[in-house]
Design an enzyme around this catalytic site. Structure first.
Site, short mmCIF file in Angstrom:
data_model
loop_
_atom_site.label_atom_id
_atom_site.label_comp_id
_atom_site.label_asym_id
_atom_site.label_seq_id
_atom_site.Cartn_x
_atom_site.Cartn_y
_atom_site.Cartn_z
N LYS A 160 5.29 -20.36 30.32
CA LYS A 160 4.97 -20.38 31.75
C LYS A 160 3.47 -20.26 31.94
CE LYS A 160 3.91 -15.75 32.17
NZ LYS A 160 2.53 -15.28 32.24
N GLY A 189 -0.16 -14.59 27.19
CA GLY A 189 -0.12 -14.84 28.64
C GLY A 189 0.76 -16.02 29.00
N GLY A 247 7.77 -14.53 24.69
CA GLY A 247 8.78 -13.52 24.36
C GLY A 247 9.79 -13.37 25.50
N SER A 264 10.61 -15.65 27.69
CA SER A 264 11.43 -16.86 27.75
C SER A 264 12.51 -16.82 26.68
CB SER A 264 10.49 -18.05 27.56
OG SER A 264 11.13 -19.26 27.83
N ASP A 271 8.62 -10.57 33.42
CA ASP A 271 8.61 -12.03 33.53
C ASP A 271 9.95 -12.66 33.13
OD1 ASP A 271 5.95 -11.96 34.20
OD2 ASP A 271 5.22 -12.53 32.21
O1 C5P Z 1 7.27 -5.84 32.09
P1 C5P Z 1 6.52 -5.99 30.81
O2 C5P Z 1 7.19 -5.28 29.66
O3 C5P Z 1 6.16 -7.40 30.48
O4 C5P Z 1 5.14 -5.25 31.07
C1 C5P Z 1 4.29 -4.82 30.04
C2 C5P Z 1 3.28 -3.84 30.63
O5 C5P Z 1 2.42 -4.52 31.57
C3 C5P Z 1 3.92 -2.73 31.44
O6 C5P Z 1 4.23 -1.62 30.62
C4 C5P Z 1 2.83 -2.37 32.44
O7 C5P Z 1 1.87 -1.53 31.83
C5 C5P Z 1 2.14 -3.70 32.69
N1 C5P Z 1 2.62 -4.37 33.93
C6 C5P Z 1 2.24 -3.88 35.16
N2 C5P Z 1 2.68 -4.50 36.30
C7 C5P Z 1 3.46 -5.60 36.23
C8 C5P Z 1 3.84 -6.13 34.98
C9 C5P Z 1 3.40 -5.49 33.84
O8 C5P Z 1 1.52 -2.89 35.25
N3 C5P Z 1 3.84 -6.20 37.36
#
Ligand code: C5P
Length: 301
Positions: free
Chosen positions: A13, A108, A112, A114, A146
């Site tokens: 993405k 970015g 992972g 997906s 995501d």
């Molecule tokens: O949700 P995901 O595991 O991908 O997020 C990884 C880290 O990115 C989270 O632990 C958080 O620190 C940060 N994050 C955030 N706000 C979001 C998405 C991710 O602060 N909307």
């Protein structure tokens, strides 16, 4: 009878724009973003077979990964997705998963996430679970912010952590050049480096289905995480400028980076691609288009 084997192509993405609105009490950030799935795919082959849950890597010539830098244990989001279904349904999964990994990790590009969405979809199909979409969505959001995007259409407006989604009909006749500089970036670290006082106004993103509406919205997009990523990897500025110099309508970091993408109205010629390929040593270049299917995941039963 449900099939015993299926192949799912899990796309990367891009975040065309990303505004961080506020820090939340749970440590996450509320954001506003436009997700679009592009046709750089990981290919996952799921086969029901005795022996519990097994994950293997197929490393082809296009793969940016080998077994030493792509963990195949319980920490892998593919395994975590399968274990989550086991816990929620009580069904032990006799399942072999082979992944042909083409999307660079921690880049970015949501690779992972997906893969995790593909796993939820495949297990549901192979065991004929008929999990209601809202339950699938909640499992996906527990795996990562995501992940829910990939269970739906090819483009969406995302709010909340990124899991509150409204599907978008986006103009899709464009090309993107992705330049991945070879570094890995931790999403959590990028968010924690963000100074919310410096954040610009929200991307009020209303891309329309027509070409001019899309490109005029695109030129106003920005990514609030970009400055944090660029402080860590200053060469990203040169990559962004190289994309703009090559005729991109818009160029930016995707998500928490470090991949930089440039969006072009038509396919950049080979000379331009070669020139961009030399813009940074060790960088990998991908020429992609938005996925042309209605769903982000592509399934080959
Ligand atoms: O949700 P995901 O595991 O991908 O997020 C990884 C880290 O990115 C989270 O632990 C958080 O620190 C940060 N994050 C955030 N706000 C979001 C998405 C991710 O602060 N909307």
């Amino acid at each position: 009878m449900p099939p015993t084997r299926c192949e799912v192509w899990a796309p990367a993405k891009l975040n065309l724009g990303l505004s961080v609105l506020r820090r939340r009490e749970d440590g996450y950030h509320d954001l506003e973003t436009i997700f679009v799935a592009v046709d750089l795919y990981d290919r996952l082959i799921f086969s029901r077979s005795a022996g519990g849950l097994r994950l293997g890597l197929r490393s082809g010539p296009d793969s940016p990964h080998n077994a030493s830098d792509f963990p195949l244990g319980e920490e892998n989001l593919i395994m975590r997705a399968a274990r989550l279904v086991e816990r929620e349904t009580g069904i032990p999964l006799d399942l072999s998963i082979e992944v042909d990994k083409r999307i660079p990790s921690a880049a970015g590009l949501g690779g992972g996430s997906s893969d995790a969405a593909a796993t939820l979809w495949a297990v549901n199909t192979l065991w004929d679970l008929r999990t209601p979409p809202e339950i699938l969505h909640s499992w996906a959001s527990r795996l990562g912010s995501d992940v829910p995007f990939f269970l739906n259409g090819y483009a969406a407006h995302g709010e909340g952590r990124g899991e509150v989604l409204v599907p978008l009909a986006l103009y899709r006749d464009w090309w993107a050049v992705l330049i991945h500089p070879g570094h890995r970036v931790s999403t959590g670290e990028i968010y924690s480096g963000l100074s919310l006082t410096g954040v610009k106004s929200a991307n009020r993103i209303l891309p329309s289905g027509n070409e001019e509406g899309f490109f005029s919205a695109l030129r106003r997009f920005h990514n609030d995480l970009e400055d944090v990523v660029v402080r860590r990897i200053p060469t990203l500025i040169h990559l962004r400028d190289a994309l703009l110099g090559a005729g991109a309508e818009h160029a930016a970091v995707s998500g928490s980076g470090p991949t930089v993408f440039g969006i072009f109205r038509s396919r950049p010629d080979d000379r331009t691609l070669t020139m961009l390929g030399t813009a940074a040593t060790g960088a990998r270049l991908h020429l992609v288009q938005p996925v042309m299917t209605d769903t982000a995941l592509k399934t080959v039963l």
